[in-house]
Scaffold this active site. Structure first.
Site, PDB file in Angstrom:
ATOM      1  N   TYR A  77       0.652   5.650  11.510  1.00 46.13           N
ATOM      2  CA  TYR A  77      -0.327   4.425  11.173  1.00 46.13           C
ATOM      3  C   TYR A  77      -0.351   4.368   9.327  1.00 46.13           C
ATOM      4  CZ  TYR A  77      -3.667   5.538  14.952  1.00 46.13           C
ATOM      5  OH  TYR A  77      -4.648   5.314  15.213  1.00 46.13           O
ATOM      6  N   GLU A  78      -0.449   5.086   8.282  1.00 47.81           N
ATOM      7  CA  GLU A  78       0.241   4.959   7.134  1.00 47.81           C
ATOM      8  C   GLU A  78       1.249   6.038   6.505  1.00 47.81           C
ATOM      9  OE1 GLU A  78      -2.676   1.017   4.791  1.00 47.81           O
ATOM     10  OE2 GLU A  78      -2.894   3.105   4.486  1.00 47.81           O
ATOM     11  N   GLN A  79       1.713   5.749   6.551  1.00 48.67           N
ATOM     12  CA  GLN A  79       2.872   6.932   5.882  1.00 48.67           C
ATOM     13  C   GLN A  79       3.592   6.405   4.715  1.00 48.67           C
ATOM     14  OE1 GLN A  79       5.955   8.640   7.851  1.00 48.67           O
ATOM     15  NE2 GLN A  79       4.879   8.463  10.091  1.00 48.67           N
ATOM     16  N   ARG A  84       1.058  -1.458   0.182  1.00 50.96           N
ATOM     17  CA  ARG A  84       0.457   0.227   0.033  1.00 50.96           C
ATOM     18  C   ARG A  84       1.240   1.307   0.259  1.00 50.96           C
ATOM     19  NH1 ARG A  84      -5.666   0.389   0.762  1.00 50.96           N
ATOM     20  NH2 ARG A  84      -4.679   1.897   2.544  1.00 50.96           N
TER      21      ARG A  84
END
Length: 545
Positions: free
Chosen positions: A365-367, A344
């Protein structure tokens, strides 16, 4: 024997655990929020070390999304019982404040490269667990315990309990066998046995400048444990001018010819503010057993900068420029943050790295951030990015990164009207707000053409950071000279001492790499042609290997 200069694992490589299997040595170190979890280096001669595996590499083993900075994987312990490798580790979900949520697991593998098993859950009573394989075949699980009431201490002692590998769980009574010394914050336990004595090696004094390794022994594994005549077998706490500071959290190993070596974490501060931009590193000391059956560090307890080892280090490799392309995927030097779903975050196209814009560079979280450790006090970093942002909420570029509170970011972005530009973003020890500094009229901006690649460069010389950029033609050739952008910045901010937490609360080190964010949620992509890490000889590298 030849001398090797400490640290043997430069840059962020903390909490070392060492084991020898035949003629092979392995060191496991902490990785905290960086993914995959745990670094294991291999050596044949104690001088040259190669990263061979990061064993916690899938979601069933570890998922760090949402975990704060300097949480995640703490203090792994690597052992071998004659049949297979055992790795014990903590997944820390919270560390600040009165409560610490710490879950301890065990994984195994027939060979160091794997395959590594799914984890066995052990307990959550504390952190820094280790596993001791006794000569009668029993296995013992040791970890620190914590009391959120602080009665009498928050770090309330070292606990022992048997582990049953058949039932795959802890069994029998659990007992605190050691309360530590007045130095406090007892953690990082390791058990050993020699000449009928059980030896307990622990870390005390926190991970800052009062850190130390404490040794105790007992005829019974359950204690009571008497203290070493020196109490602390390695420490720099009373020697502020020693080359290696913050010495503690240790483990020892015997060589095939009967010598003993101790590995320990350490830090090398720079500047008057004594900041450790390289984080906590792994050092090595020669040790010996005295006639009193106690272990002593040679010339200790203050750690030595140089140590005799069987091998000779390849010095040229340390100073070699590394140019990373992405034809074979991501080089082992690189890690990313928290997520077990890297697909991702990034992919590879035509030998280039493509980052998908996710959350901000400060996300837990999502970087989309891919980076390698800073292992030299002075170096250059360089990349070329192709990125077409539509507004100020999309940005991609080159970053010098410690945590969400401490980073520098040279990014290609756009004004709200869509005009592409390059800018410096920085967050400097602004906890708990983690706000950017020098925004608005005081930010550093430069206009860019609507399309085209941009070369981004950072030069770090000790505590001084300077950014540069240049346009790149379609054939990959740089157009004109590199242009400075912004003033000389204080690179020492990206350090343990400025990590935005209370004392003894920031545990990683400086990384340099590339990132891409799309706060609009449209998954804007940035393409990076290559990445260069170029060490530089400089006076600030006064302790360089």
């Amino acid at each position: 024997m030849p001398l090797v200069r400490n640290p043997i694992l430069p840059g962020f490589n903390a909490d070392p655990s060492i084991v020898r299997v035949g003629t092979d040595y392995y060191i496991a170190t902490s990785t905290f929020e960086w993914y995959p979890g745990v670094q294991i280096h291999h050596s044949k001669d104690l001088a040259n070390w190669d990263l061979v595996v990061r064993p916690l590499s899938r979601r069933s083993q570890i998922d760090l999304r949402g975990e704060p900075d300097s949480c995640g994987v703490w203090a792994p312990c690597l052992t071998h019982d004659g049949e297979k490798f055992w790795l014990v580790y903590t997944d820390v979900k919270r560390k600040d404040g009165s409560f610490k949520d710490t879950h301890n697991y065990i994984v195994t593998a027939p060979a160091i490269e794997g395959p590594w098993s799914d984890p066995i859950y052990a307990n959550s009573s504390g952190f820094d667990p280790s596993l001791y394989h006794d000569d009668d075949g029993r296995k013992w699980f040791v970890n620190m315990t914590q009391d959120h009431r602080g009665r009498p201490r928050t770090f309330s002692g070292i606990a022992l309990q048997e582990f049953d590998p058949i039932q795959r769980k802890l069994v029998g009574p659990r007992k605190i066998i050691f309360h530590g010394t007045e130095l406090d914050l007892v953690e990082g336990p390791h058990l050993y046995k020699r000449n009928g004595w059980y030896y307990l090696l622990t870390a005390e004094g926190g991970t800052g400048y009062t850190h130390a390794a404490t040794l105790a022994r007992s005829r019974s594994i359950w204690g009571p444990y008497e203290l070493h005549p020196q109490k602390y077998i390695v420490s720099s706490r009373d020697h502020p001018f020693a080359a290696l500071q913050r010495a503690g959290h240790a483990d020892f190993v015997d060589t095939p010819d009967g010598k003993t070596y101790l590995v320990h974490l350490s830090g090398r501060p720079i500047g008057q503010k004594r900041r450790c931009v390289l984080g906590r590193e792994t050092a090595l000391q020669e040790a010996y057993w005295g006639e009193d059956d106690w272990l002593y560090v040679k010339n200790g307890p203050v750690p030595s900068l140089d140590v005799e080892v069987p091998g000779t280090r390849d010095e040229e490799a340390y100073w070699k420029e590394i140019r990373y392309d992405f034809r074979d995927g991501l080089h082992k030097d690189f890690q990313w943050l928290r997520t077990p779903e890297p697909e991702r975050m990034f992919a590879f196209e035509n030998g280039k790295l493509v980052l998908t814009g996710r959350e901000s560079i400060g996300s837990w979280y999502e970087q989309s951030l891919v980076a390698r450790r800073q292992t030299h006090f002075s170096f250059d970093a360089e990349t070329v990015v192709d990125f077409s942002p539509e507004d100020e909420r999309q940005f991609a570029g080159l970053t010098l990164y410690y945590c969400r509170y401490n980073f520098f970011y040279l990014a290609v972005s756009a004004h709200s009207d869509g005009q592409r530009e390059i800018q410096i973003m920085r967050s400097e020890a602004s906890w708990p707000d983690a706000k950017l500094t020098d925004v608005g009229e005081n930010a550093y901006f430069a206009g860019l053409p609507a399309e085209g690649k941009v070369k981004l460069v950072a030069t770090i010389r000790g505590s001084e950071l300077q950014f540069y950029y240049a346009l790149v033609a379609g054939d990959g050739q740089q157009q004109g000279k590199l242009q400075k952008i912004g003033p000389v910045l204080d690179a020492s901010i990206v350090s343990d001492e400025c990590g935005g937490h209370q004392a003894h609360g920031s545990f990683t080190g400086s990384f340099v790499g590339v990132a891409c964010s799309d706060l609009n949620g449209t998954e804007k992509k940035a393409t990076f042609d290559y990445f260069v890490y170029r060490p530089a000889h400089d006076a600030t590298d006064r302790y360089a290997v």
